[in-house]
Design an enzyme around this catalytic site. Structure first.
Site, PDB file in Angstrom:
ATOM      1  N   GLY A 142       0.739  -1.235  -0.748  1.00 46.22           N
ATOM      2  CA  GLY A 142      -0.009  -0.022  -0.193  1.00 46.22           C
ATOM      3  C   GLY A 142       0.573   1.086  -0.301  1.00 46.22           C
ATOM      4  CB  SER A 143      -0.160   4.430   1.255  1.00 45.30           C
ATOM      5  OG  SER A 143      -1.215   5.343   0.403  1.00 45.30           O
ATOM      6  CB  THR A 144       4.204   1.389   3.522  1.00 47.69           C
ATOM      7  OG1 THR A 144       4.035  -0.233   3.238  1.00 47.69           O
ATOM      8  CG2 THR A 144       2.856   1.734   4.839  1.00 47.69           C
TER       9      THR A 144
END
Length: 648
Positions: free
Chosen positions: A326-328
């Site tokens: 995801g956004s990590t």
């Protein structure tokens, strides 16, 4: 005449000397024979008398003491405890079944137990002892000893068995031992004779199996005398083997216990790593299990409870789990674009809430959009459109190259089972895996850690440590073997310009410490412990156009297994990073609301003394709730450092 007399005298003298020499030699020989006869007939009379009565000498292996496993501070994680057991030797017992049935009148022994021993006895050589009963009470062992004359071939023994005092805390790391199976033997070209002893235990998973050669040691031998009835008369002599080496891990048992308790009943994983040395301070997977159950022989009921649990307690999610990051992952895309020169930290992208290309519309998580977004704001508010745009400029191959430099898409070499490589895809990977060309939509999905990209919590922790330190930090789990401390090699530079890393780190700082940051509620107010991080929420289901039009269903309205995964990574202190942490909560929902608080608690526990993080490090408005949460954690009392490593 005189000459003849003289010759006769010389000849007589020579004969006398020869006679004296031969007489002396014969006397010495008779003396040696006499001494040997006295030794055999007097000194060894009892032994040879017994042997004459059909006694015989058996040579048996003595299993070595298995090396123990400790945490970084010398607290016992895996040790050995005294164990009473009874064994039977087929060549001494004669009618094994008859002896077993007589033994069943002395100690509790079921029909399945008897059948098991009979099967084992047929599979192994007649002289190999078979374990009949294990972990017996002293009273039962005494009964066997008293009835020994009527139980030929049956021998009571005192041995050692593996025990895990911190059970669930280290189950996925240390693993457990179990009896050698046919499958185990088939994997070894020239197996140690020890492995053929029935019920001899070796490592099955985790450190126990990956460091089996170090922990096992070398067998000793003993000569025992048994009579015609198979009863052991005495032990003649023994040669002790070499105990296995002790191992000290990098993990802190108290921090590990805190993290395991903090994950609670969630299906989750967490990894905390020292950003300088690469030492893993904690690596947890939840829910866990008790490895002692496997050592002692797990019941069908207990095993079914583990295998049928939808939270998969037997899986080590920290290293085996592969999740869309995801956004990590956005730090990877940002660094690739910065290094390629297609953007600068000041470059802005307009986000209207979606991005259109090739006739398709890709949405931002914020339906109304973010407006004009720079690098720092794209990270702090996690704008998706910013990354859709810059990914098209830099291309997937450079993104993948940066991902691998940050530790994604590779197997980190640790003594743990089934460590995943994850997936860091590029054009060549898709062509090889699916025989298809890479598409624009693939790049867009990958730019925000979706699509084909998969990473484990361990990899995300390594990625965060590398971003924080600017060095290619390698995780390590073993601190010393025996009395030898393993060297800590200095991590080489990452090869990314320091100014670019500072720009990304500043964006991670904004995630938590700026009011509009997605992780602002997880800030640390102690100036010496300020944290930087990145939230992530990865979808596990497709959202249809119809659902998006009427409004995306919230996670709390979905079945548990259809909710998004919650992720969060962070490091601290911001100005001088020492610890990096990654947390993944399966189907947890929002990364900031579910995984973020765990990351903060773990970082504070790593950086401060005491069993609980200090309340003064939390925002004033959160302290009452945090205090209730922390004081309710089921923390165990960890025994202090073991100074005497007893092998008994």
């Amino acid at each position: 005449m005189r000459r003849s007399a003289r010759d006769s005298e010389d000849s007589a003298r020579k004969v006398n000397r020869r006679a004296l020499f031969l007489g002396g030699a014969m006397s010495a020989m008779f003396a040696v024979l006499g001494a040997r006869m006295r030794y055999l007939q007097v000194d060894q009379a009892d032994e040879f008398k017994l042997l004459a009565e059909e006694n015989r000498i058996n040579i048996r292996l003595i299993p070595p003491t298995r090396g123990q496993i400790f945490d970084r501070n010398g607290r016992l994680i895996a040790g050995n405890e005294q164990n009473y057991r009874v064994v039977i030797t087929r060549e001494d017992a004669g009618d094994v079944e008859a002896v077993l049935r007589r033994l069943a009148d002395v100690i509790p022994l079921t029909e399945p137990d008897i059948e098991r021993v009979m099967t084992e006895a047929k599979r192994h050589s007649p002289f190999v002892p078979i374990i009949v009963a294990d972990r017996m009470a002293w009273d039962d062992l005494s009964k066997v000893a008293i009835n020994a004359p009527s139980l030929p071939g049956v021998t009571p023994e005192v041995g050692l068995s593996r025990a895990y005092p911190l059970d669930t805390d280290f189950a996925h790391v240390v693993g457990y031992v179990g009896p050698v199976s046919e499958n185990d033997l088939a994997k070894i070209e020239d197996p140690d004779p020890l492995l053929k002893i029935p019920e001899f235990q070796i490592g099955k998973i985790g450190v126990e199996t990956w460091m089996e050669g170090t922990l096992r040691g070398k067998a000793g031998t003993k000569r025992i005398e048994v009579n015609a009835y198979g009863r052991m008369m005495r032990e003649i002599d023994r040669v002790e083997g070499d105990a296995g080496d002790d191992i000290r891990l990098t993990i802190d048992a108290e921090i590990q216990d805190f993290v395991q308790a903090r994950l609670g009943a969630e299906s989750a994983a967490a990894v905390a790593i020292d950003v300088i040395t690469g030492d893993i301070l904690a690596i947890c997977s939840s829910p866990s299990f008790d490895p002692n159950l496997f050592v002692r022989g797990i019941s069908f009921k207990d095993y079914a409870a583990l295998t049928e649990n939808d939270h998969r307690p037997l899986a080590n999610k920290a290293v085996q789990g592969a999740y869309p990051p995801g956004s990590t992952f956005k730090m990877v895309t940002a660094l690739a674009a910065l290094e390629a020169g297609v953007i600068t930290p000041e470059t802005s992208v307009y986000c209207p809430g979606h991005y259109e290309t090739g006739g398709r519309r890709f949405h931002c998580w914020k339906r109304g959009g973010h407006g004009m977004v720079s690098l720092s704001r794209s990270l702090s508010e996690s704008c998706d459109v910013y990354y859709y745009d810059i990914a098209q400029r830099v291309g997937i191959d450079k993104i993948a190259e940066m991902g691998r430099r940050l530790g994604l898409g590779m197997r980190h070499d640790l003594p743990m089972s089934a460590i995943t490589e994850g997936i860091m895809p590029d054009k060549a990977w898709k062509r090889q895996r699916y025989e298809q060309d890479w598409r624009i939509g693939d790049t867009i999905n990958a730019s925000i850690g979706q699509g084909y990209v998969l990473a484990s919590p361990l990899q995300l922790a390594v990625m965060t440590a590398r971003v924080a330190s600017g060095r290619a930090v390698q995780p390590r789990l073993v601190r010393s073997v025996g009395d030898t401390e393993l060297p800590v090699p200095e991590a080489p530079p990452l090869g990314v310009d320091g100014s670019l890393l500072r720009s990304v780190r500043q964006g991670m700082y904004a995630v938590i410490n700026e009011r509009r940051g997605t992780g602002h509620t997880n800030r640390i107010v102690d100036p010496a412990l300020v944290m930087a991080g990145k939230s992530g929420t990865s979808q596990v289901r497709n959202i249809s156009a119809a659902e998006r039009a009427r409004g995306v269903i919230s996670n709390d309205q979905l079945p548990w297994n259809r909710r998004d995964h919650a992720l969060f990574v962070g490091f601290a202190p911001f100005d001088a990073p020492r610890v990096a942490v990654a947390v993944v909560v399966e189907h947890g929902g929002g990364g900031s609301s579910v995984a973020g608080p765990i990351v903060r608690d773990v970082i504070l526990r790593c950086l401060t003394p005491g069993p609980l993080p200090p309340l003064s490090a939390y925002p004033q408005s959160q302290r009452a709730r945090i205090e209730t949460l922390l004081t309710s954690l089921p923390l165990r009392k960890i025994e202090p450092e073991v100074t005497t490593r007893s092998r008994a």
